[in-house]
Every structure is written in C-alpha cells, then in structure tokens.
Design a protein around this motif. Structure first.
Motif, PDB file in Angstrom:
ATOM      1  N   GLU A  73      43.465 -46.277 -20.047  1.00 16.71           N
ATOM      2  CA  GLU A  73      43.666 -46.223 -18.605  1.00 16.71           C
ATOM      3  C   GLU A  73      44.339 -47.494 -18.075  1.00 16.71           C
ATOM      4  OE1 GLU A  73      39.958 -45.082 -16.774  1.00 16.71           O
ATOM      5  OE2 GLU A  73      39.897 -43.227 -17.937  1.00 16.71           O
ATOM      6  N   ALA A  74      44.315 -48.568 -18.856  1.00 17.14           N
ATOM      7  CA  ALA A  74      45.018 -49.790 -18.455  1.00 17.14           C
ATOM      8  C   ALA A  74      46.520 -49.537 -18.376  1.00 17.14           C
ATOM      9  CB  ALA A  74      44.728 -50.908 -19.451  1.00 17.14           C
ATOM     10  N   TYR A  75      46.993 -48.594 -19.152  1.00 17.57           N
ATOM     11  CA  TYR A  75      48.415 -48.272 -19.186  1.00 17.57           C
ATOM     12  C   TYR A  75      48.719 -46.945 -18.479  1.00 17.57           C
ATOM     13  CZ  TYR A  75      48.155 -51.937 -22.665  1.00 17.57           C
ATOM     14  OH  TYR A  75      47.910 -53.132 -23.289  1.00 17.57           O
ATOM     15  N   CYS A  76      47.743 -46.060 -18.422  1.00 16.05           N
ATOM     16  CA  CYS A  76      47.959 -44.702 -17.890  1.00 16.05           C
ATOM     17  C   CYS A  76      47.168 -44.420 -16.613  1.00 16.05           C
ATOM     18  CB  CYS A  76      47.573 -43.666 -18.943  1.00 16.05           C
ATOM     19  SG  CYS A  76      48.476 -43.795 -20.484  1.00 16.05           S
ATOM     20  N   LEU A  77      46.387 -45.356 -16.145  1.00 14.62           N
ATOM     21  CA  LEU A  77      45.515 -45.228 -14.974  1.00 14.62           C
ATOM     22  C   LEU A  77      44.351 -44.283 -15.207  1.00 14.62           C
ATOM     23  CD1 LEU A  77      48.070 -45.300 -12.034  1.00 14.62           C
ATOM     24  CD2 LEU A  77      46.640 -47.149 -12.904  1.00 14.62           C
ATOM     25  N   ASP A  78      43.434 -44.278 -14.270  1.00 20.06           N
ATOM     26  CA  ASP A  78      42.239 -43.431 -14.333  1.00 20.06           C
ATOM     27  C   ASP A  78      42.498 -42.221 -13.449  1.00 20.06           C
ATOM     28  OD1 ASP A  78      39.672 -42.434 -14.642  1.00 20.06           O
ATOM     29  OD2 ASP A  78      38.766 -43.812 -13.213  1.00 20.06           O
ATOM     30  N   ILE A  93      50.524 -38.257 -23.416  1.00 20.70           N
ATOM     31  CA  ILE A  93      50.839 -39.690 -23.359  1.00 20.70           C
ATOM     32  C   ILE A  93      49.559 -40.522 -23.425  1.00 20.70           C
ATOM     33  CG2 ILE A  93      51.746 -41.525 -21.864  1.00 20.70           C
ATOM     34  CD1 ILE A  93      53.833 -39.354 -20.905  1.00 20.70           C
ATOM     35  N   GLU A  94      48.533 -40.102 -22.710  1.00 20.66           N
ATOM     36  CA  GLU A  94      47.263 -40.824 -22.733  1.00 20.66           C
ATOM     37  C   GLU A  94      46.665 -40.804 -24.141  1.00 20.66           C
ATOM     38  OE1 GLU A  94      43.214 -40.970 -20.126  1.00 20.66           O
ATOM     39  OE2 GLU A  94      43.764 -39.029 -20.978  1.00 20.66           O
ATOM     40  N   THR A  95      46.735 -39.663 -24.809  1.00 19.44           N
ATOM     41  CA  THR A  95      46.209 -39.550 -26.170  1.00 19.44           C
ATOM     42  C   THR A  95      46.970 -40.480 -27.107  1.00 19.44           C
ATOM     43  OG1 THR A  95      45.455 -37.290 -25.825  1.00 19.44           O
ATOM     44  CG2 THR A  95      45.831 -37.965 -28.110  1.00 19.44           C
ATOM     45  N   LEU A 107      39.328 -48.956 -34.409  1.00 19.68           N
ATOM     46  CA  LEU A 107      38.322 -48.013 -33.918  1.00 19.68           C
ATOM     47  C   LEU A 107      38.511 -46.657 -34.575  1.00 19.68           C
ATOM     48  CD1 LEU A 107      38.589 -48.972 -30.158  1.00 19.68           C
ATOM     49  CD2 LEU A 107      36.653 -49.435 -31.669  1.00 19.68           C
ATOM     50  N   PRO A 108      37.468 -45.830 -34.599  1.00 16.04           N
ATOM     51  CA  PRO A 108      37.644 -44.468 -35.120  1.00 16.04           C
ATOM     52  C   PRO A 108      38.742 -43.757 -34.325  1.00 16.04           C
ATOM     53  CG  PRO A 108      35.342 -44.873 -34.526  1.00 16.04           C
ATOM     54  CD  PRO A 108      36.132 -46.070 -34.093  1.00 16.04           C
ATOM     55  N   LEU A 109      39.531 -42.932 -34.990  1.00 15.01           N
ATOM     56  CA  LEU A 109      40.641 -42.267 -34.299  1.00 15.01           C
ATOM     57  C   LEU A 109      40.165 -41.246 -33.277  1.00 15.01           C
ATOM     58  CD1 LEU A 109      43.316 -41.920 -37.109  1.00 15.01           C
ATOM     59  CD2 LEU A 109      43.118 -43.636 -35.299  1.00 15.01           C
TER      60      LEU A 109
END
Length: 180
Positions: A73-78, A93-95, A107-109
C-alpha cells in the motif's frame, strides 16, 4: 509514465519495478501518511500503526510478516476492499508489488493464515476502538472478536513512522539472531 517518485527519490515503476526499487523508509513514510478506511474516521489512523499493532497479535516468528502485510500500500495506496474487488488491473499491480516486497524481505510468497486472521482481528478491534461500529453486520468479521491486548489510540504520522521503523528494526534483529 507508469512510475511514481518516492520520498527517497527512487522511481517506482508499476510495470517494471524490481526489488531494488523497494525501500523500507519509503514504506514506513508512506504507510504512516495513509489513513485507514479511506479516511472515513473521526481522527487520522495510519496503515503504519495498524501494521505495527497487527505484528503484536501473532507469535514472534510471524511478527515480521504481519508488520509488512500491507507494505504494498506504500506504493499502491490503501483502497477499500469493496472497491478493490471492482478493479482487476489494480489487484494485479498490487499483487506484483506485494510479491516484490516479499522477495526483498524474505517473506513467504503467500500471506499465512495466522497473519490473515490477525488482520481481521485488527479490523474488529478498529471497528470497536475507532468509533465506526454502527451496529451493522460485517460478514467478514463473523466469529472474529476484537483483541483485549490493547486499545487503539491513533498516532500522528510522525509518531507512526517512528513506531513502524522501530518495530522493523527490532524484528530484523530478531530474524538475524534466529538465522545465525
């Protein structure tokens, strides 16, 4: 143009980004300035504070993943879940962004079920503590009680940034000790 310039000066390209474009200070800075619930709260409450509190609800071995669970969300917003469901390109894009972050930080994928449950527990707790419980039923929270471990008191963005970075550093040190 398919990129944003981050606080650190990096250009995060939504189509061609790499793990080198991911920066923890960019993540902490952005999340501390993004308000949960699309800003529909009586006072500001950040995604950064939500993430830190979420990390306190799980066993230590899952705390880092819980802290980072909303880092994309730092890059794609909430974006609120009901709207997100209507935006398949956004979800893709978020994924992709989430996967880059997961790779960068080992981290786990896929998000673990314990972290998903902690996130729902946070939602129930936020509903209770942030004065957004109007008595309506939220089906996603069926059977999910709020935590009794703490009560949420929203922090200002600068405070949330410090809280997030401190928790990140604490958990990175813990991970280093475990992997010796």
């Amino acid at each position: 143009m398919s990129f944003i310039q981050t606080l650190s000066g990096k250009k995060f390209d939504y189509i061609n980004s790499t793990i080198d474009d991911i920066d923890i200070e960019d993540i902490a800075g952005a999340l501390s300035n993004i308000c949960r619930f699309a800003g529909h709260l009586s006072e500001f409450y950040s995604v950064a504070q939500h993430s830190v509190l979420c990390s306190q609800l799980v066993a230590p071995e899952f705390a880092f993943e819980a802290l980072m669970h909303d880092a994309a969300e730092a890059y794609c917003l909430d974006i609120p879940a009901p709207l997100k469901a209507l935006l398949p390109d956004y979800r893709r894009i978020e994924t992709r962004t989430d996967q880059l972050i997961r790779l960068k930080f080992g981290l786990p994928l896929d998000e673990t079920s314990l972290v998903k449950y902690a996130d729902l527990t946070m939602l129930a707790t936020e509903r209770r503590d942030l004065d957004i419980d109007d008595g309506s039923i939220w089906p996603i929270l069926e059977g999910i009680p709020p935590t009794d471990l703490f009560e949420i008191h929203p922090l200002r963005p600068g405070q949330a940034f410090g809280l997030f970075i401190n928790r990140f550093n604490e958990l990175m040190e813990l991970r280093r000790r475990w992997h010796r």
